[in-house]
Design an enzyme around this catalytic site. Structure first.
Site, PDB file in Angstrom:
ATOM      1  N   ASP A  97       3.149   3.692  46.095  1.00 33.75           N
ATOM      2  CA  ASP A  97       2.400   2.689  46.860  1.00 33.75           C
ATOM      3  C   ASP A  97       1.878   3.285  48.169  1.00 33.75           C
ATOM      4  O   ASP A  97       2.090   2.734  49.251  1.00 33.75           O
ATOM      5  CB  ASP A  97       3.274   1.473  47.173  1.00 33.75           C
ATOM      6  CG  ASP A  97       3.955   0.884  45.957  1.00 33.75           C
ATOM      7  OD1 ASP A  97       3.387   0.987  44.860  1.00 33.75           O
ATOM      8  OD2 ASP A  97       5.060   0.330  46.107  1.00 33.75           O
ATOM      9  N   GLU A 271      -2.333  -6.849  40.979  1.00 37.41           N
ATOM     10  CA  GLU A 271      -1.614  -6.685  42.243  1.00 37.41           C
ATOM     11  C   GLU A 271      -2.231  -5.530  43.024  1.00 37.41           C
ATOM     12  O   GLU A 271      -3.208  -4.910  42.608  1.00 37.41           O
ATOM     13  CB  GLU A 271      -0.128  -6.412  41.982  1.00 37.41           C
ATOM     14  CG  GLU A 271       0.145  -5.107  41.248  1.00 37.41           C
ATOM     15  CD  GLU A 271       1.614  -4.868  40.976  1.00 37.41           C
ATOM     16  OE1 GLU A 271       2.423  -5.805  41.149  1.00 37.41           O
ATOM     17  OE2 GLU A 271       1.959  -3.736  40.574  1.00 37.41           O
ATOM     18  N   HIS A 334      -1.958   1.467  42.399  1.00 37.18           N
ATOM     19  CA  HIS A 334      -1.614   1.056  43.769  1.00 37.18           C
ATOM     20  C   HIS A 334      -2.255   1.990  44.789  1.00 37.18           C
ATOM     21  O   HIS A 334      -1.597   2.779  45.447  1.00 37.18           O
ATOM     22  CB  HIS A 334      -0.114   0.973  43.985  1.00 37.18           C
ATOM     23  CG  HIS A 334       0.203   0.063  45.140  1.00 37.18           C
ATOM     24  ND1 HIS A 334       0.783  -1.177  44.990  1.00 37.18           N
ATOM     25  CD2 HIS A 334      -0.032   0.206  46.467  1.00 37.18           C
ATOM     26  CE1 HIS A 334       0.905  -1.749  46.175  1.00 37.18           C
ATOM     27  NE2 HIS A 334       0.405  -0.922  47.083  1.00 37.18           N
TER      28      HIS A 334
END
Length: 397
Positions: A97, A271, A334
Site C-alpha cells: 500500500d 478499494e 493499491h
C-alpha cells in the site's frame, strides 16, 4: 506476455546524444570544453579550438535532430547510469500500500506497517529509497486506534493552519481488523518528516463504521473531497466533501461498486482509490478483486461532473493494469502517483507479489514505473515491469 521495456524519455536521449557529440567533435578539433549549467558545453581556447567548437556545435545539432545517427563510439540509447534503478523500489517488509511523494529535491516513501507507528524513508533519487533507513515519524498508544496501521498517504494541502502535510491512513484496535477506521495526522510545518500530531477520525456517518483506504481530491476551484472504501457485502468506493482535511462536511455517496467479472476474483472489491489529474481531466484508479489473489489489479474511473453525483463517475469497462506472469509480477495494485522532479513525467507507484501464491501480507513490495498518455487523453499504464529490469530514473534527477 513479454513485458514491454520502459523507454528512456526522448528528451533525455537527445540530451545524452548532444553531449556525447559535443565531446567527440571537440576532441577531434582540439577544443577545451567547459560544462555549464545543466551539462551544456561551452568552448574556449585558440582559433583552432574555436573551429573545433563550431564542429562540435554542428555535431550537437545533428545529434539533437530526431532520427540522427549516434556519434561513433557513443553508447546506445538507454537509461542514464546515474539515474537507473530496478524494482522493487522498497523490498519490504513494510512496503505494501505504498505512497511516494517528491518534495524539494527528495523522495519520501511510506507504506503499511501493520503496527502502531508510521515510518518514512527519504532519498535524493528514487533508486536510493531501497537502501534508505526508515525513520519513525509517529507512534500511537490510544487503544481505539492503536494498531493495524494500513494504507498511508502523504498530501500537501492548504489547511486551517496554512499549508501542511496530511497523513491519512487506516487503523483500529489490536488483533481485530474488523474495527478499522480512517484517521488523519497534520505536520507542524512543510517538512514531510513531521513532526505530526493527531487531528481526528474521519467519520462521515457518525456511526464508527468500518472504513479504509482514504485519499484526497482537490477540484479546480479548490474544493476538498475525501475518497474512501466501505465494506457492504462488497467493497465499495465513496466520496465525501470536507470542511478541512479531517472533518467531513456531509455524508458521502457511493461512486463505484464491483460489477465486472474482473472485479470479483476472491471477492467483489473496489478499494484503494488514487486521484490522477491531467490536462483538465480527473481520473481515479482503484484496486479490484481480493488482495489475497494474483488477480488483484487496477481499474479506472473518470469524473465528468459534480463529484457528489454518482452518475458523474464513469467506470472503464476493462482493467488498466494487471498481473504479468511472464515477468513474475502478481497482484499489482493499491497505487498512488507522483511527478518527476522536472514536472514532465507521471509515475505510478504500486505494490505487487513475486509469486501467484502470495497474498495480502509482507511479501508485497513497492514498485514504480512511468505512465504515458493516449491520444484520447486517457492514461496508458502498459504492463508491470519485471523485478531487476533496469529503468531510467524520473526525469530531472
Amino acid at each position: 506476455m513479454t513485458p514491454t521495456p520502459t523507454p528512456t524519455p526522448p528528451r533525455r536521449r537527445r540530451r545524452h546524444r548532444r553531449l556525447l557529440a559535443v565531446l567527440l567533435a571537440a576532441a577531434v578539433g582540439g577544443t577545451a570544453l567547459l560544462l555549464g549549467p545543466g551539462g551544456q558545453a561551452a568552448t574556449a581556447g585558440t582559433d583552432a579550438g574555436r573551429d573545433g567548437g563550431a564542429t562540435a556545435q554542428a555535431a550537437a545539432d545533428a545529434a539533437d535532430t530526431p532520427g540522427a545517427p549516434t556519434a561513433p563510439g557513443a553508447p546506445a540509447d538507454g537509461p542514464s547510469p546515474t539515474a537507473a534503478f530496478t524494482n522493487p523500489v522498497v523490498p519490504g517488509p513494510n512496503a505494501a500500500d505504498p505512497s511516494i511523494v517528491h518534495h524539494e529535491g527528495a523522495y519520501y516513501h511510506i507504506a503499511t506497517t501493520w503496527a502502531s507507528h508510521w515510518e518514512i524513508r527519504t532519498a535524493p533519487t528514487l533508486g536510493g529509497l531501497a537502501s534508505a533507513d526508515p525513520v519513525t515519524v509517529y507512534e500511537e498508544s490510544a487503544p481505539e486506534r492503536c494498531c493495524n496501521f494500513w494504507a498511508p498517504e502523504l498530501h500537501l494541502l492548504d489547511g486551517p493552519n496554512g499549508q501542511r502535510w496530511y497523513l491519512t491512513y487506516s487503523a483500529g484496535v489490536a488483533q481485530d481488523i474488523d474495527h478499522q477506521n480512517v484517521h488523519v495526522l497534520e505536520s507542524a510545518g512543510t517538512d514531510p518528516m513531521g513532526p505530526y500530531t493527531y487531528k481526528g477520525q474521519v467519520d462521515p456517518y457518525g456511526d464508527d463504521r468500518w472504513m479504509i483506504d482514504s485519499t484526497y481530491l482537490t477540484t479546480d476551484n479548490g474544493e476538498l473531497y475525501m475518497l474512501y472504501s466501505f465494506w457492504e457485502g462488497t467493497q465499495n468506493i465513496y466520496v465525501a466533501p470536507m470542511e478541512n482535511p479531517w472533518t467531513p462536511a456531509s455524508p458521502g455517496v457511493r461512486i463505484a461498486t464491483p460489477t465486472h467479472d474482473w472485479e470479483m476474483s476472491g471477492a467483489g472489491v473496489n478499494e484503494g482509490p488514487a486521484v490522477l489529474q491531467h490536462d483538465g481531466r480527473t481520473f481515479v484508479t482503484f484496486s479490484a478483486s481480493h488482495c489475497d489473489t494474483p488477480d488483484y489489479k487496477l481499474g479506472l474511473l473518470e469524473l465528468t461532473g459534480d463529484p457528489m453525483d454518482p452518475g458523474a463517475w464513469r467506470k472503464f469497462p476493462e482493467p488498466v493494469f494487471e498481473r504479468n506472469d511472464a515477468a513474475g509480477v502478481y497482484g499489482p495494485g493499491h497505487n498512488q502517483f507522483f511527478t518527476s522532479p522536472d514536472g514532465t513525467e507521471t509515475w505510478v507507484v504500486y505494490h505487487a507479489n513475486p509469486s501467484a501464491s502470495d497474498g495480502c501480507g509482507a511479501s508485497r513490495t513497492t514498485r514504480a514505473q512511468p505512465i504515458t498518455w493516449n491520444e484520447d487523453g486517457t492514461p496508458e499504464f502498459g504492463v508491470p515491469v519485471a523485478p531487476g529490469e533496469e529503468l531510467a530514473g524520473p526525469s530531472g534527477e
